[in-house]
Design a protein around this motif. Sequence first.
Motif, PDB file in Angstrom:
ATOM      1  N   ILE A 109       0.840  -1.201   0.000  1.00  0.00           N
ATOM      2  CA  ILE A 109       0.000   0.000   0.000  1.00  0.00           C
ATOM      3  C   ILE A 109       0.876   1.252   0.000  1.00  0.00           C
ATOM      4  CG2 ILE A 109      -1.582   1.364   1.431  1.00  0.00           C
ATOM      5  CD1 ILE A 109      -2.747  -1.454   2.299  1.00  0.00           C
ATOM      6  N   ALA A 110       1.894   1.253   0.834  1.00  0.00           N
ATOM      7  CA  ALA A 110       2.794   2.405   0.906  1.00  0.00           C
ATOM      8  C   ALA A 110       3.542   2.593  -0.413  1.00  0.00           C
ATOM      9  CB  ALA A 110       3.782   2.223   2.054  1.00  0.00           C
ATOM     10  N   GLU A 111       3.981   1.500  -1.012  1.00  0.00           N
ATOM     11  CA  GLU A 111       4.720   1.570  -2.280  1.00  0.00           C
ATOM     12  C   GLU A 111       3.814   2.045  -3.419  1.00  0.00           C
ATOM     13  OE1 GLU A 111       8.115   0.770  -4.943  1.00  0.00           O
ATOM     14  OE2 GLU A 111       7.866   1.227  -2.806  1.00  0.00           O
ATOM     15  N   PHE A 112       2.618   1.496  -3.513  1.00  0.00           N
ATOM     16  CA  PHE A 112       1.694   1.912  -4.568  1.00  0.00           C
ATOM     17  C   PHE A 112       1.276   3.367  -4.377  1.00  0.00           C
ATOM     18  CE2 PHE A 112       0.514  -2.768  -4.868  1.00  0.00           C
ATOM     19  CZ  PHE A 112       1.146  -2.954  -6.090  1.00  0.00           C
ATOM     20  N   ALA A 113       1.047   3.760  -3.125  1.00  0.00           N
ATOM     21  CA  ALA A 113       0.638   5.138  -2.842  1.00  0.00           C
ATOM     22  C   ALA A 113       1.716   6.127  -3.247  1.00  0.00           C
ATOM     23  CB  ALA A 113       0.307   5.291  -1.358  1.00  0.00           C
ATOM     24  N   GLU A 114       2.971   5.751  -3.048  1.00  0.00           N
ATOM     25  CA  GLU A 114       4.079   6.658  -3.351  1.00  0.00           C
ATOM     26  C   GLU A 114       4.461   6.650  -4.822  1.00  0.00           C
ATOM     27  OE1 GLU A 114       8.752   7.487  -2.048  1.00  0.00           O
ATOM     28  OE2 GLU A 114       7.558   5.980  -0.995  1.00  0.00           O
ATOM     29  N   ARG A 115       4.456   5.468  -5.450  1.00  0.00           N
ATOM     30  CA  ARG A 115       5.013   5.346  -6.797  1.00  0.00           C
ATOM     31  C   ARG A 115       4.002   4.973  -7.879  1.00  0.00           C
ATOM     32  NH1 ARG A 115      10.372   5.585  -5.885  1.00  0.00           N
ATOM     33  NH2 ARG A 115      11.138   4.899  -3.843  1.00  0.00           N
ATOM     34  N   GLY A 116       2.767   4.666  -7.491  1.00  0.00           N
ATOM     35  CA  GLY A 116       1.803   4.228  -8.479  1.00  0.00           C
ATOM     36  C   GLY A 116       2.036   2.779  -8.860  1.00  0.00           C
ATOM     37  N   VAL A 117       1.105   2.234  -9.632  1.00  0.00           N
ATOM     38  CA  VAL A 117       1.205   0.826 -10.003  1.00  0.00           C
ATOM     39  C   VAL A 117       2.402   0.599 -10.922  1.00  0.00           C
ATOM     40  CG1 VAL A 117       0.035  -1.124 -11.094  1.00  0.00           C
ATOM     41  CG2 VAL A 117      -1.285   0.509  -9.746  1.00  0.00           C
ATOM     42  N   GLU A 118       2.577   1.464 -11.900  1.00  0.00           N
ATOM     43  CA  GLU A 118       3.673   1.289 -12.850  1.00  0.00           C
ATOM     44  C   GLU A 118       5.035   1.426 -12.186  1.00  0.00           C
ATOM     45  OE1 GLU A 118       3.584   0.345 -16.025  1.00  0.00           O
ATOM     46  OE2 GLU A 118       1.417   0.092 -15.802  1.00  0.00           O
ATOM     47  N   GLY A 119       5.156   2.383 -11.275  1.00  0.00           N
ATOM     48  CA  GLY A 119       6.454   2.634 -10.658  1.00  0.00           C
ATOM     49  C   GLY A 119       6.792   1.740  -9.476  1.00  0.00           C
ATOM     50  N   ALA A 120       5.792   1.067  -8.942  1.00  0.00           N
ATOM     51  CA  ALA A 120       6.023   0.203  -7.770  1.00  0.00           C
ATOM     52  C   ALA A 120       6.926  -0.965  -8.125  1.00  0.00           C
ATOM     53  CB  ALA A 120       4.691  -0.298  -7.226  1.00  0.00           C
ATOM     54  N   ARG A 121       7.748  -1.380  -7.173  1.00  0.00           N
ATOM     55  CA  ARG A 121       8.678  -2.475  -7.389  1.00  0.00           C
ATOM     56  C   ARG A 121       8.450  -3.564  -6.350  1.00  0.00           C
ATOM     57  NH1 ARG A 121       8.634  -0.644 -11.459  1.00  0.00           N
ATOM     58  NH2 ARG A 121      10.236   0.396 -12.719  1.00  0.00           N
ATOM     59  N   ILE A 122       8.289  -4.789  -6.830  1.00  0.00           N
ATOM     60  CA  ILE A 122       8.091  -5.923  -5.931  1.00  0.00           C
ATOM     61  C   ILE A 122       9.283  -6.074  -4.991  1.00  0.00           C
ATOM     62  CG2 ILE A 122       7.902  -8.446  -5.818  1.00  0.00           C
ATOM     63  CD1 ILE A 122       5.337  -7.174  -6.701  1.00  0.00           C
ATOM     64  N   GLU A 123      10.492  -5.808  -5.505  1.00  0.00           N
ATOM     65  CA  GLU A 123      11.691  -5.922  -4.664  1.00  0.00           C
ATOM     66  C   GLU A 123      11.630  -4.971  -3.481  1.00  0.00           C
ATOM     67  OE1 GLU A 123      11.598  -5.501  -7.889  1.00  0.00           O
ATOM     68  OE2 GLU A 123      12.688  -7.175  -8.821  1.00  0.00           O
ATOM     69  N   ALA A 124      11.151  -3.754  -3.726  1.00  0.00           N
ATOM     70  CA  ALA A 124      11.055  -2.766  -2.650  1.00  0.00           C
ATOM     71  C   ALA A 124      10.002  -3.183  -1.629  1.00  0.00           C
ATOM     72  CB  ALA A 124      10.711  -1.392  -3.226  1.00  0.00           C
ATOM     73  N   ILE A 125       8.907  -3.735  -2.104  1.00  0.00           N
ATOM     74  CA  ILE A 125       7.847  -4.200  -1.205  1.00  0.00           C
ATOM     75  C   ILE A 125       8.348  -5.350  -0.345  1.00  0.00           C
ATOM     76  CG2 ILE A 125       5.560  -5.292  -1.114  1.00  0.00           C
ATOM     77  CD1 ILE A 125       4.951  -3.713  -3.751  1.00  0.00           C
ATOM     78  N   ALA A 126       9.053  -6.290  -0.975  1.00  0.00           N
ATOM     79  CA  ALA A 126       9.596  -7.436  -0.240  1.00  0.00           C
ATOM     80  C   ALA A 126      10.596  -6.973   0.814  1.00  0.00           C
ATOM     81  CB  ALA A 126      10.264  -8.404  -1.216  1.00  0.00           C
ATOM     82  N   ARG A 127      11.428  -6.012   0.441  1.00  0.00           N
ATOM     83  CA  ARG A 127      12.433  -5.502   1.382  1.00  0.00           C
ATOM     84  C   ARG A 127      11.769  -4.826   2.575  1.00  0.00           C
ATOM     85  NH1 ARG A 127      15.193  -3.361  -2.161  1.00  0.00           N
ATOM     86  NH2 ARG A 127      14.338  -1.231  -2.127  1.00  0.00           N
TER      87      ARG A 127
END
Length: 208
Positions: free
Chosen positions: A26-44
């Motif tokens: 949620i935090a990643e999508f909110a900050e970067r949008g769907v296109e900009g979100a990274r699974i690696e960042a979410i996992a980290r």
Amino acid sequence: MSSSETEKIPAKKEISSQDAILKAAIAEFAERGVEGARIEAIAREAKFNKSLIYRYFNDKQGLFEAALQSKLEERNESVAKIPKEISEVLQFYFKENLRDQNYVRVLLNEAQQNQGEPLIDDAWRREYYHNHIERLKQAQTAGELSDELDPVCLMLIFTALVFFPATLPQLAQLISGHKVDSDAFQTIWSNCLRTLTRLLQPDNLDSV
């Protein structure tokens, strides 16, 4: 974490790991949008291997849909807290949207990527707004609100009002001279909402 290890995750730990992943997503999508979100960042951020994310949610789109659904479920849980007075309902949602701006941003992500497909939890969301419209109809029947405006139109106007500060905070700041999370802005906007609903009362409209 190997695939054999993920298969043995206890139920409680699986729920906990999913919650952690969704929170980070949620935090990643909110900050970067769907296109900009990274699974690696979410996992980290969630402190789990990205293979576990794919196991639970298949792909980034599946993760986004789950993240949005979790925010919708949170909003559903707040329904019991909604005040009875229309003016206070507007105050409630205005403050809720400022408190949880990730919810607003994830909704914007949904709008940006949707190409006309059915919305997530479409039936529940339609019912949610239908219930609000029925509430406006009842207020009009009781003489608490003018019936000069269609209740659907009123619902659209009220929705725009409570979402505007959280959706376009930079414009709200340019217009008012205050950041939307400041006491000064919240006082200004709260007064605006109260005044608008008071002006929509039949007696006040008759005197305009």
